[in-house]
Design a protein around this motif. Structure first.
Motif, mmCIF file in Angstrom:
data_model
loop_
_atom_site.group_PDB
_atom_site.id
_atom_site.type_symbol
_atom_site.label_atom_id
_atom_site.label_comp_id
_atom_site.label_asym_id
_atom_site.label_seq_id
_atom_site.Cartn_x
_atom_site.Cartn_y
_atom_site.Cartn_z
ATOM 1 N N ASN A 1 1.944 1.818 10.845
ATOM 2 C CA ASN A 1 1.713 1.118 12.099
ATOM 3 C C ASN A 1 2.668 -0.070 12.182
ATOM 4 O OD1 ASN A 1 0.391 -0.839 14.041
ATOM 5 N ND2 ASN A 1 -1.049 0.865 14.194
ATOM 6 N N ALA B 1 -4.409 2.235 14.931
ATOM 7 C CA ALA B 1 -4.654 2.280 13.483
ATOM 8 C C ALA B 1 -6.054 2.793 13.187
ATOM 9 C CB ALA B 1 -4.453 0.893 12.880
ATOM 10 N N LYS B 2 -7.028 2.366 13.984
ATOM 11 C CA LYS B 2 -8.401 2.832 13.796
ATOM 12 C C LYS B 2 -8.530 4.325 14.098
ATOM 13 C CE LYS B 2 -10.649 -1.611 14.698
ATOM 14 N NZ LYS B 2 -11.547 -2.386 15.601
ATOM 15 N N VAL C 1 -6.133 6.593 13.764
ATOM 16 C CA VAL C 1 -5.504 7.322 12.662
ATOM 17 C C VAL C 1 -6.440 7.385 11.462
ATOM 18 C CG1 VAL C 1 -3.630 7.278 10.981
ATOM 19 C CG2 VAL C 1 -3.138 6.857 13.394
ATOM 20 N N ASP C 2 -7.080 6.275 11.131
ATOM 21 C CA ASP C 2 -8.016 6.259 10.000
ATOM 22 C C ASP C 2 -9.194 7.195 10.255
ATOM 23 O OD1 ASP C 2 -6.442 4.473 8.654
ATOM 24 O OD2 ASP C 2 -7.619 2.707 9.194
ATOM 25 N N SER D 1 -7.972 10.791 9.921
ATOM 26 C CA SER D 1 -7.707 11.126 8.520
ATOM 27 C C SER D 1 -8.997 11.489 7.798
ATOM 28 C CB SER D 1 -7.031 9.949 7.812
ATOM 29 O OG SER D 1 -5.731 9.736 8.326
ATOM 30 N N LYS E 1 -3.856 -2.095 16.935
ATOM 31 C CA LYS E 1 -5.049 -2.019 16.083
ATOM 32 C C LYS E 1 -5.901 -0.811 16.462
ATOM 33 C CE LYS E 1 -5.551 -6.972 15.086
ATOM 34 N NZ LYS E 1 -6.429 -8.159 15.225
ATOM 35 N N GLU F 1 -2.439 8.931 3.089
ATOM 36 C CA GLU F 1 -2.309 7.506 2.790
ATOM 37 C C GLU F 1 -1.129 6.894 3.535
ATOM 38 O OE1 GLU F 1 -2.177 6.747 -1.397
ATOM 39 O OE2 GLU F 1 -4.235 7.424 -1.756
ATOM 40 N N SER G 1 -1.552 5.758 7.169
ATOM 41 C CA SER G 1 -2.208 4.486 7.459
ATOM 42 C C SER G 1 -1.293 3.288 7.226
ATOM 43 C CB SER G 1 -3.466 4.336 6.595
ATOM 44 O OG SER G 1 -3.131 4.172 5.232
ATOM 45 N N THR G 2 -0.045 3.527 6.789
ATOM 46 C CA THR G 2 0.866 2.414 6.484
ATOM 47 C C THR G 2 2.033 2.311 7.464
ATOM 48 O OG1 THR G 2 2.406 3.632 5.026
ATOM 49 C CG2 THR G 2 0.361 2.812 4.031
ATOM 50 N N ASP H 1 0.836 -1.203 0.000
ATOM 51 C CA ASP H 1 0.000 0.000 0.000
ATOM 52 C C ASP H 1 0.875 1.260 0.000
ATOM 53 O OD1 ASP H 1 0.883 -0.613 2.575
ATOM 54 O OD2 ASP H 1 -1.103 -0.463 3.511
#
Length: 294
Positions: free
Chosen positions: A200, A145-146, A148-149, A152, A142, A194, A197-198, A35
């Motif tokens: 982590n 990560a959620k 951050v998403d 964003s 995890k 983008e 999200s990569t 990604d």
């Protein structure tokens, strides 16, 4: 042609090939994955360049061998991938932690690389810094990560400014000015969001990250003196993730290199900087010019 899993003589690799034309191998940093490689390739015209994106060993769906875990092994795996794809020679676009395998690929398999663009690339030993607890939660779980998403999507300006702050020495008005400029540029904003999200270091990227950290700390030589292809080195002078000396030292040791130092550029400067388009155009021309030579 789109491919998810490529079987090579050295093991399976998560990879895909998009576009037509001059083949460019995209080597993501640490952490990362296919990604991140896709995001790195956005600036390349897919009608002119064929982009080979992959997940490096231990990231996402490229497994890490129990016995072949070195940077040398990774370079040989990449060469095996090119064989499986029947691509004889490539340009290489490498960022940060992708620098080690890029240099070793060019040194060990010189006939496979016609040119390289190395962005803030690791060229000597790198020791991972200790990170505060809050960062370990945000970029190592995890839950993080959620978060951050979510940010964003809802407050992208905070993610952009946080990324620029974390990857460089800019502060105060200087940081705010750059963050505003990035937010107003759709392409630059997209890359930063983008990439957020990569990075982590947990979950499906953990094994690759830990292996990179171990390998980078133990680097003695990446064979830069044996790299025969021309190399365009790009670095920001305000980069705190991979400090400018990584490219300055590489420039002194590589037989054929050009160094572009971007003023007040962070680790993200090739993609998020007032001169980003100009330097990307230089990189594109660099690949084009050297692909035409025998």
């Amino acid at each position: 042609m789109a491919i998810n899993q490529v079987q090579t003589r050295a093991g399976p690799v998560e990879a895909e090939v998009t576009g037509t034309g001059i083949p460019i191998l995209i080597l993501h940093g640490s952490p990362g994955g296919i990604d991140a490689a896709r995001t790195m390739s956005h600036f390349l015209d897919k009608h002119v360049f064929q982009c080979i994106c992959l997940s490096r060993p231990g990231y996402l769906n490229t497994s890490l061998s129990r016995t072949h875990r070195s940077i040398d092994d990774e370079a040989d795996l990449v060469a095996a991938l090119l064989d499986a794809l029947q691509i004889p020679r490539v340009g290489v676009l490498a960022w940060s932690g992708g620098g080690g395998v890029a240099y070793q690929l060019a040194a060990r398999h010189p006939q496979r690389v016609f040119a390289m663009v190395a962005i803030a690339a690791v060229s000597k030993a790198w020791i991972a810094p200790k990170t505060p607890l809050a960062e370990r939660v945000m970029f190592g779980t995890k839950f993080g990560a959620k978060v951050v998403d979510f940010m964003s999507a809802k407050v992208p300006e905070h993610v952009v400014q946080g990324a620029l702050e974390g990857e460089g020495s800019l502060r105060g008005e200087e940081l705010e000015t750059l963050a505003k400029q990035v937010m107003e540029d759709p392409a630059q904003r997209q890359v930063v969001l983008e990439m957020a999200s990569t990075v982590n270091v947990g979950g499906p990227r953990k094994e690759g990250w830990l292996n990179d950290v171990k390998n980078f700390a133990a680097i003695k030589s990446l064979g830069l003196e044996q790299v025969q292809c021309p190399v365009l080195l790009v670095h920001g002078d305000a980069d705190t993730d991979a400090v400018p000396s990584y490219s300055e030292d590489a420039h002194a040791r590589l037989p054929l290199s050009i160094l572009v130092m971007m003023p007040r550029g962070t680790h993200l400067c090739f993609y998020a900087h007032p001169q980003a388009r100009e330097v990307q155009a230089q990189a594109t021309k660099f690949f084009w010019d050297h692909a035409q030579r025998p």
